[in-house]
Scaffold this motif. Structure first.
Motif, PDB file in Angstrom:
ATOM      1  N   THR A  55       7.576   8.622   3.493  1.00  0.00           N
ATOM      2  CA  THR A  55       6.993   8.222   4.888  1.00  0.00           C
ATOM      3  C   THR A  55       5.793   7.375   4.516  1.00  0.00           C
ATOM      4  O   THR A  55       5.016   7.372   3.520  1.00  0.00           O
ATOM      5  CB  THR A  55       6.625   9.360   5.649  1.00  0.00           C
ATOM      6  N   ALA A  56       5.459   6.896   5.359  1.00  0.00           N
ATOM      7  CA  ALA A  56       3.872   5.965   5.466  1.00  0.00           C
ATOM      8  C   ALA A  56       3.466   5.413   6.740  1.00  0.00           C
ATOM      9  O   ALA A  56       4.296   5.799   7.900  1.00  0.00           O
ATOM     10  CB  ALA A  56       4.143   4.602   4.433  1.00  0.00           C
ATOM     11  N   SER A  57       2.545   4.941   6.988  1.00  0.00           N
ATOM     12  CA  SER A  57       2.114   4.329   8.384  1.00  0.00           C
ATOM     13  C   SER A  57       1.583   2.861   8.067  1.00  0.00           C
ATOM     14  O   SER A  57       0.201   2.617   8.404  1.00  0.00           O
ATOM     15  CB  SER A  57       0.867   5.239   8.920  1.00  0.00           C
ATOM     16  N   VAL A  58       2.478   1.895   7.953  1.00  0.00           N
ATOM     17  CA  VAL A  58       2.208   0.511   7.794  1.00  0.00           C
ATOM     18  C   VAL A  58       1.888  -0.012   9.214  1.00  0.00           C
ATOM     19  O   VAL A  58       2.704   0.414  10.246  1.00  0.00           O
ATOM     20  CB  VAL A  58       3.244  -0.238   7.044  1.00  0.00           C
ATOM     21  N   SER A  59       1.219  -1.050   9.151  1.00  0.00           N
ATOM     22  CA  SER A  59       0.838  -1.509  10.650  1.00  0.00           C
ATOM     23  C   SER A  59       2.024  -2.359  11.257  1.00  0.00           C
ATOM     24  O   SER A  59       2.890  -2.669  10.406  1.00  0.00           O
ATOM     25  CB  SER A  59      -0.435  -2.475  10.677  1.00  0.00           C
ATOM     26  N   MET A  60       2.237  -2.242  12.600  1.00  0.00           N
ATOM     27  CA  MET A  60       3.522  -2.892  13.150  1.00  0.00           C
ATOM     28  C   MET A  60       3.514  -4.507  13.092  1.00  0.00           C
ATOM     29  O   MET A  60       4.615  -4.997  13.019  1.00  0.00           O
ATOM     30  CB  MET A  60       3.706  -2.456  14.648  1.00  0.00           C
ATOM     31  N   VAL A  76      13.191   2.196  -4.125  1.00  0.00           N
ATOM     32  CA  VAL A  76      11.937   2.831  -3.602  1.00  0.00           C
ATOM     33  C   VAL A  76      11.245   3.825  -4.518  1.00  0.00           C
ATOM     34  O   VAL A  76      10.049   3.725  -4.893  1.00  0.00           O
ATOM     35  CB  VAL A  76      11.864   3.390  -2.069  1.00  0.00           C
ATOM     36  N   GLU A  77      11.937   4.669  -5.038  1.00  0.00           N
ATOM     37  CA  GLU A  77      11.656   5.709  -5.892  1.00  0.00           C
ATOM     38  C   GLU A  77      11.250   5.461  -7.240  1.00  0.00           C
ATOM     39  O   GLU A  77      10.247   5.789  -7.776  1.00  0.00           O
ATOM     40  CB  GLU A  77      12.744   6.792  -6.101  1.00  0.00           C
ATOM     41  N   GLU A  78      11.987   4.204  -7.603  1.00  0.00           N
ATOM     42  CA  GLU A  78      11.463   3.911  -9.033  1.00  0.00           C
ATOM     43  C   GLU A  78      10.790   2.343  -9.126  1.00  0.00           C
ATOM     44  O   GLU A  78       9.837   2.325  -9.915  1.00  0.00           O
ATOM     45  CB  GLU A  78      12.954   3.247  -9.762  1.00  0.00           C
ATOM     46  N   TYR A  79      10.803   1.709  -8.031  1.00  0.00           N
ATOM     47  CA  TYR A  79      10.183   0.312  -8.117  1.00  0.00           C
ATOM     48  C   TYR A  79       9.117   0.161  -7.010  1.00  0.00           C
ATOM     49  O   TYR A  79       8.248  -0.654  -6.975  1.00  0.00           O
ATOM     50  CB  TYR A  79      11.031  -0.765  -8.242  1.00  0.00           C
ATOM     51  N   GLY A 101       0.876  -1.192   0.066  1.00  0.00           N
ATOM     52  CA  GLY A 101      -0.024   0.133  -0.050  1.00  0.00           C
ATOM     53  C   GLY A 101       0.957   1.169  -0.024  1.00  0.00           C
ATOM     54  O   GLY A 101       0.309   2.531  -0.054  1.00  0.00           O
ATOM     55  N   ILE A 102       2.095   1.109   0.020  1.00  0.00           N
ATOM     56  CA  ILE A 102       3.138   2.260  -0.035  1.00  0.00           C
ATOM     57  C   ILE A 102       3.172   3.055  -1.474  1.00  0.00           C
ATOM     58  O   ILE A 102       3.650   1.971  -2.216  1.00  0.00           O
ATOM     59  CB  ILE A 102       4.263   1.795   0.675  1.00  0.00           C
ATOM     60  N   PRO A 103       3.094   4.054  -1.638  1.00  0.00           N
ATOM     61  CA  PRO A 103       3.283   4.609  -2.962  1.00  0.00           C
ATOM     62  C   PRO A 103       4.558   4.497  -3.497  1.00  0.00           C
ATOM     63  O   PRO A 103       5.165   4.764  -2.592  1.00  0.00           O
ATOM     64  CB  PRO A 103       2.586   6.102  -2.900  1.00  0.00           C
ATOM     65  N   VAL A 104       4.939   4.212  -4.823  1.00  0.00           N
ATOM     66  CA  VAL A 104       5.988   4.196  -5.122  1.00  0.00           C
ATOM     67  C   VAL A 104       6.772   5.695  -4.936  1.00  0.00           C
ATOM     68  O   VAL A 104       6.293   6.819  -5.398  1.00  0.00           O
ATOM     69  CB  VAL A 104       6.175   3.967  -6.802  1.00  0.00           C
ATOM     70  N   GLY A 105       7.911   5.781  -4.319  1.00  0.00           N
ATOM     71  CA  GLY A 105       8.822   7.014  -4.132  1.00  0.00           C
ATOM     72  C   GLY A 105       8.398   7.600  -2.761  1.00  0.00           C
ATOM     73  O   GLY A 105       8.965   8.808  -2.415  1.00  0.00           O
ATOM     74  N   ALA A 106       7.571   7.049  -1.943  1.00  0.00           N
ATOM     75  CA  ALA A 106       7.090   7.689  -0.728  1.00  0.00           C
ATOM     76  C   ALA A 106       8.280   7.723   0.179  1.00  0.00           C
ATOM     77  O   ALA A 106       8.913   6.586   0.311  1.00  0.00           O
ATOM     78  CB  ALA A 106       5.816   6.890  -0.106  1.00  0.00           C
TER      79      ALA A 106
END
Length: 538
Positions: free
Chosen positions: A432-437, A500-503, A425-430
């Motif tokens: 920061t995010a808030s993934v569950s622990m 992460v930025e590209e893939y 669910g993390i957008p490409v290039g993000a």
């Protein structure tokens, strides 16, 4: 009295069915790992923290490259430490010198608030000290057992539990104090317990008899009292004594057998590179994932649940370790009081710090889980599952060494597959995010189960397969594989941003899924060949 174990008469006393000397090494290694993992938990976080947060404000790639070289070099210096111990100092002196240098190293890092140079001097002292310490304490463990079977495998697993007890406490306390109070306080705390570990070992080393003495004290030594296999005890009664087994040379193996066994060590060492290359993302890219991509802020019922869970997670393992400490005191306090006092003082201090930390956390209404906190899960799972694995290795369900390695590599890959799935669910290039622990928790669980199949088993096989005169050297070679793995781990992790930025983050973790699983499959295919080359060693 029949001598079942190597070392002195005092070492025939047992704790949990193993020689008391194993637990002297257990606690010495525990405090050394406390210092290493406590500092390692802070290293990348400190380097990337902003100047306003008293960090150095480095870019992620630069921080991970320094992490790569540090964690790599602490595994290449053991080859020289093993040689020095084999030829000059003996294992015991090398351990004491190494522990002292590491104590100075942590003290120097604590002074980084005055000038940056202290930080790098400290890293250098830690690298050199670890080289003298690490291979030689593992060598002594192997010599505590007079047979080469399942009992030794179980002993190394118990020893490995001590390693992870130290890592657990180090990451928990140094991480919390470093992130919450001040980085230099976290660095300094790591050195305090390294000092206690050194004192405990120094004053209790007599329990090892002639194991680990300087080579010049071993050459030509034959205790005439034990050639017949009998000596008198303190009351004048005759007892059977196996200490002569420590003094006489081992039976010579044919060059073919020796060569084959060294090949097996080399193959196992090669495959550990794949394991640790992925596993050591824990202190690098996984720490960044925890800091920047995981939801760590807790409120309401979630905050209370975490506080209770964290308290139990901290107190229960510490109580278990304290119980082991008490059992050791019952066997060794009379003969080695100074060692007992040093070890006892360290536990008084550690309990005080733990209680202070937990009380402080309960006062916070909406606590943020420290990014370093997730690192303790690995150690906690080790402490929880090591006894079970030790029993399995002693049972009829005990698989061969290569199969254990294969299982460990596959379990490690599954852990990264969980992280890869959780990152979808993390957008490409993000950034920061808030993934569950929960994804990090499950990943650490599978990584730990894999580790229990690889690391302690590998140490045991090196001690069983290596020629007696080359044990220290071969442990050094084993740790060179760890050097390569750690260096590659940090270098690979430093590409987290461009990948992460590209893939995307999912692809980044997928790399660490496929490679270990592929290596595990190859190891399964090599099982029969390696067993044949062991020539009866199991």
């Amino acid at each position: 009295m029949e001598f079942k174990f190597g070392g002195s008469e005092q070492n025939q006393r047992t704790v949990l069915g193993h020689p008391a000397g194993l637990f002297i090494l257990f606690f010495t290694e525990m405090w050394e790992r406390f210092s290493y993992y406590g500092m390692r938990a802070l290293l990348v976080l400190f380097l990337v923290a902003s100047i306003m947060d008293e960090g150095w404000g480095w870019e992620r790639a630069d921080a991970l490259l320094l992490y790569a070289w540090y964690t790599g070099l602490v595994y290449v210096t053991p080859i020289f430490g093993g040689l020095i111990a084999d030829k000059v100092t003996g294992y015991r002196n090398a351990i004491v010198i190494g522990a002292f240098l590491m104590t100075l190293g942590h003290a120097s890092m604590a002074l980084e608030v005055f000038t940056d140079i202290f930080f790098f001097i400290g890293l250098g002292l830690l690298i050199i000290g670890n080289g003298l310490f690490k291979p030689n304490i593992s060598s002594i463990v192997g010599q505590l057992y007079l047979n080469q079977g399942k009992e030794k495998d179980a002993g190394y697993t118990i020893f490995y539990m001590g390693i992870n007890a130290g890592a657990f406490l180090g990451i928990l306390l140094c991480g919390y104090i470093g992130e919450s109070v001040g980085w230099h306080w976290g660095f300094g705390l790591a050195g305090i317990f390294m000092f206690f570990g050194m004192l405990q070992f120094y004053y209790a080393q007599g329990i090892f008899g002639r194991i680990g003495l300087r080579p010049d004290k071993m050459d030509g030594y034959v205790d005439q009292r034990t050639i017949t296999g009998e000596v008198k005890d303190e009351t004048g009664g005759r007892i059977k004594d196996k200490t002569y087994e420590e003094a006489k040379p081992a039976e010579e193996e044919s060059p073919k057998v020796t060569s084959d066994r060294l090949i097996v060590i080399s193959v196992l060492a090669f495959f550990t590179i794949f394991f640790w290359w992925a596993f050591e993302q824990a202190g690098g890219s996984m720490t960044i994932f925890a800091a920047d991509y995981t939801d760590r802020v807790l409120v309401g019922g979630g905050a209370l649940t975490f506080k209770i869970f964290n308290t139990l997670l901290t107190i229960i393992p510490l109580m278990i370790i304290t119980w082991v400490l008490i059992m050791l005191f019952r066997q060794t306090f009379k003969n080695f009081p100074l060692a007992s006092y040093a070890l006892g003082a360290s536990f008084v201090i550690i309990w005080g710090i733990v209680i202070w930390m937990l009380m402080r956390q309960f006062e916070e209404e909406s606590p943020e889980v420290p990014a370093s906190w997730f690192g303790i899960l690995n150690s906690f799972f080790i402490i929880a599952f090591a006894p079970l694995f030790s029993k399995i290795w002693q049972s009829r369900f005990n698989p061969t060494g290569p199969v254990k390695f294969a299982i460990g590599l596959i379990l490690l890959g599954i852990g990264f597959a969980i992280l890869s799935y959780g990152s979808m669910g993390i957008p490409v290039g993000a950034k920061t995010a808030s993934v569950s622990m929960i994804f990090l928790v499950l990943a650490y669980l599978f990584h730990t189960l894999g580790e229990l199949c690889v690391s302690p088993v590998g140490l045991s096989y090196v001690s069983k397969l290596a020629p007696v005169k080359l044990v220290g050297l071969m442990f050094g070679v084993w740790f060179v594989a760890n050097f390569i793995a750690n260096l590659l781990a940090g270098v690979t992790g430093s590409y987290i941003d461009p990948i992460v930025e590209e893939y995307g983050m999912t692809t980044f973790f997928l790399i660490f899924t496929l490679v270990p699983i592929g290596a595990g499959i190859v190891m399964l295919l090599l099982n029969k060949t390696l067993i044949k080359k062991m020539h009866g060693i199991r």
